[in-house]
Design a protein around this motif. Structure first.
Motif, short mmCIF file in Angstrom:
data_model
loop_
_atom_site.label_atom_id
_atom_site.label_comp_id
_atom_site.label_asym_id
_atom_site.label_seq_id
_atom_site.Cartn_x
_atom_site.Cartn_y
_atom_site.Cartn_z
N PRO A 203 0.87 -0.73 -0.33
CA PRO A 203 0.33 -0.10 -0.07
C PRO A 203 0.81 1.57 -0.56
CG PRO A 203 -1.01 -1.41 1.59
CD PRO A 203 0.45 -2.52 1.19
N SER A 204 2.04 1.34 0.09
CA SER A 204 2.97 1.95 0.19
C SER A 204 4.27 1.78 -0.01
CB SER A 204 2.73 3.09 1.49
OG SER A 204 3.71 4.54 1.21
N GLY A 205 5.54 2.58 -0.42
CA GLY A 205 6.84 2.43 0.32
C GLY A 205 7.27 3.90 0.46
N THR A 206 8.50 3.74 0.93
CA THR A 206 9.36 4.55 1.37
C THR A 206 9.62 5.93 0.64
OG1 THR A 206 11.15 3.37 3.07
CG2 THR A 206 11.25 5.13 2.41
N ALA A 207 8.94 6.03 0.01
CA ALA A 207 9.37 7.18 -1.65
C ALA A 207 7.93 7.75 -1.77
CB ALA A 207 9.41 6.87 -2.68
N ASP A 208 7.27 6.52 -1.75
CA ASP A 208 5.16 7.05 -1.98
C ASP A 208 4.78 7.76 -0.55
OD1 ASP A 208 4.71 5.42 -4.04
OD2 ASP A 208 5.25 4.17 -2.93
N THR A 209 5.67 7.10 0.76
CA THR A 209 5.19 8.55 1.81
C THR A 209 6.19 9.71 1.83
OG1 THR A 209 5.01 6.77 2.93
CG2 THR A 209 5.08 8.08 4.10
N MET A 210 7.18 9.38 1.74
CA MET A 210 8.37 10.74 1.84
C MET A 210 7.43 11.96 0.56
SD MET A 210 10.34 12.29 3.44
CE MET A 210 11.70 13.54 3.23
N GLU A 211 6.68 11.16 0.27
CA GLU A 211 6.70 12.03 -0.82
C GLU A 211 5.13 12.96 -0.56
OE1 GLU A 211 6.36 11.81 -5.69
OE2 GLU A 211 4.60 10.49 -4.68
N VAL A 212 5.03 12.72 0.51
CA VAL A 212 3.31 13.59 1.35
C VAL A 212 4.40 14.64 1.76
CG1 VAL A 212 1.38 13.42 2.85
CG2 VAL A 212 1.83 11.06 1.73
N SER A 406 1.13 22.47 0.11
CA SER A 406 -0.46 21.64 -0.05
C SER A 406 0.08 20.04 0.18
CB SER A 406 -0.88 22.29 -0.98
OG SER A 406 -2.32 21.47 -1.15
N LEU A 407 -0.78 19.55 0.59
CA LEU A 407 -0.48 18.26 1.95
C LEU A 407 -1.85 17.71 1.60
CD1 LEU A 407 1.08 18.38 5.23
CD2 LEU A 407 2.49 17.80 3.17
N PRO A 408 -1.38 16.86 0.89
CA PRO A 408 -2.82 15.51 0.53
C PRO A 408 -3.68 14.90 1.24
CG PRO A 408 -0.24 14.33 -0.18
CD PRO A 408 -0.09 15.24 0.84
N GLN A 409 -4.40 15.13 1.27
CA GLN A 409 -5.53 14.22 2.61
C GLN A 409 -6.18 12.74 2.73
OE1 GLN A 409 -6.40 17.00 5.56
NE2 GLN A 409 -4.66 18.06 4.14
#
Length: 494
Positions: A203-212, A406-409
């Protein structure tokens, strides 16, 4: 022909587009050129050919290049090029021998990997190589594969005697420890250029989460600048061309569900060698629904890592961790980023299991520093986290990479999965929880995922919420809800 950039993402393959009519070729000739070589003498790429019937997309006399092909060719739009049918790679003969059960030498494996990285193989041919290797692969072949993958592409060099890294082999939702370990290690002063892949089956990798929180798609020069300035980086590795053959192999491995220990070890270590690491911590979660399901399997994998790392000149530490359930509370990029920042801020309600695991791993990484007295790494990690030094390092890192203002919600649609029984949670299926979160839309929809309300050992009442599914669309929520209805992933014993 003149090249034209076509805004179509064909990752990971190079794809070229030609009009069926109007270029002086018959359809039969087009179809014969399944794989073509395109270039102008200065630069050349191989690409899979797709035929276009829509004249709005291309004009006669132009050859369209998908996003990957256009970037890799590196020539300006409008450049005159020629194309021809690509020659059949000689290394395919070695693949056929491997299928027949032969053992390949270092040179033969290197030639196969070079051709794969050059996009000379079709997905079917790559699949044949992977399946043949999955059937039987010697330790020497695995070493040759690792070296070949590391040598093809960019190899980064750093102005430091010790360059540390950590890698978890995956399979445990929410296990976002790298985003806590990296700022702790950076605050201490060790160099830790952490490049990560995006999620493929999780459901998420480190890159996906840091991209938030920050930009992760960094060009090589900018990535190097961030490391020089902040001692570390948390970036997507796909941009800097580290072990590019691995990315191509993974794109075929995942649909086929091929994930042998040999291929896993070669994939991980080739990326770390290419990233310039000298010291590496490997985290192997062990649990009934993890990738590694028994202590015996974990020991076999550890020995393989130790052998390969020794031959590659890497200082290696391997740790076995609890893989019996998800880590933290959030599953999915936004929810995992929330948990990470809560730990770094020392919030009272931060997930204790995520905090404790990250501190343990950070302590093991810090022990690579000769200045740390043996056994004092954990205490130093606690000091850096507790004092706020790790949080400050993370904030500087976010700013250096490019803070997202502008952070994703979290997704606006949600569904609660409740316990059907009163009792105690005795097991959580990591694989099922990951599938539910992905059906909800994670990681593509950053705010999709799962909030866990209960973990193994918690008492629950009948009708009490076990977890909440978040989604950005009714459709995504419906898919996830249906799977959770069929199998919640929780075992409650009354």
């Amino acid at each position: 022909m003149k090249i034209k950039a076509v805004a179509i993402d064909t990752h990971p393959e190079n794809t070229a587009f030609l009009l069926r009519e109007g270029n002086g070729y018959s359809p039969e000739q087009f179809q014969a050129l399944r794989k073509i070589e395109i270039g102008n003498g200065e630069a050349t790429i191989l690409a899979t050919l797709a035929i276009v019937d829509d004249t709005c997309l291309l004009d006669p006399g132009t050859i369209g290049l998908g996003e990957q092909a256009f970037r890799r060719l590196g020539l300006p739009e409008g450049t005159e090029v020629t194309f021809r049918q690509a020659p059949v790679p000689h290394s395919l003969e070695y693949v056929r021998r491997k299928i027949d059960g032969d053992t390949l030498d270092d040179t033969e494996i290197a030639e196969i990997i070079k051709d794969i990285a050059g996009y000379r193989y079709s997905p079917m041919e790559i699949g044949a190589f992977l399946v043949a290797c999955a059937g039987f692969m010697t330790t020497q072949e695995t070493l040759a594969l690792t070296r070949a993958m590391a040598d093809v592409g960019r190899v980064m060099r750093w102005d430091a005697d010790i360059v540390v890294d950590k890698h978890c082999i995956g399979g445990i939702p929410g296990n976002r420890t790298s985003m806590i370990v990296v700022p702790i290690v950076a605050a201490h002063g060790l160099t830790m250029p952490k490049t990560s892949s995006r999620a493929i089956t999780s459901p998420s990798g480190t890159a996906d989460t840091m991209e938030v929180l920050a930009t992760v798609d960094l060009a090589e020069d900018r990535l190097a600048e961030v490391v020089r300035k902040e001692n570390a980086v948390l970036a997507w590795g796909g941009r800097v061309n580290l072990s590019p053959a691995d990315d191509v192999l993974i794109s075929v491995e995942r649909p086929l569900r091929i994930d042998t220990f040999e291929q896993m070890a070669a994939s991980i270590l080739s990326k770390k060698v290419a990233a310039g690491s000298t010291h590496l911590l490997i985290d192997i979660p062990v649990g009934p629904t993890a990738k590694v399901r028994s202590k015996r399997e974990a020991i076999r994998l550890r020995k393989l890592f130790e052998y390969l790392a020794g031959k590659l000149g890497l200082v290696l530490d391997v740790v076995f961790t609890d893989g019996s359930q998800p880590v933290g509370r959030g599953i999915g990029p936004v929810l995992e980023a929330r948990d990470v920042m809560a730990v770094l801020r020392n919030d009272a309600d931060a997930p204790i299991d995520l905090r404790d695991r990250a501190l343990m791993l950070a302590g093991r990484v810090l022990e690579f520093d000769p200045a740390i007295v043996g056994g004092r790494g954990y205490a130093r990690a606690m000091e850096l986290l507790g004092s706020g030094a790790a949080l400050k390092a993370m904030e500087r890192l976010i700013d250096a990479q490019g803070r997202r203002h502008s952070l994703p919600q979290v997704g606006g649609y949600h569904h609660d999965v409740c316990s059907l029984f009163e009792g105690k949670v005795i097991a959580i299926d990591c694989h099922t929880i990951a599938r539910i979160a992905r059906l909800a839309g994670a990681p593509m929809d950053k705010g999709a995922g799962i909030d866990l309300m209960h973990k193994v050992g918690d008492p629950v009442r009948r009708g009490e919420v076990l977890y909440r599914i978040h989604a950005h669309s009714e459709t995504g929520l419906a898919y996830a809800r249906d799977l959770a209805g069929a199998s919640s992933g929780y075992v409650v014993q009354s």
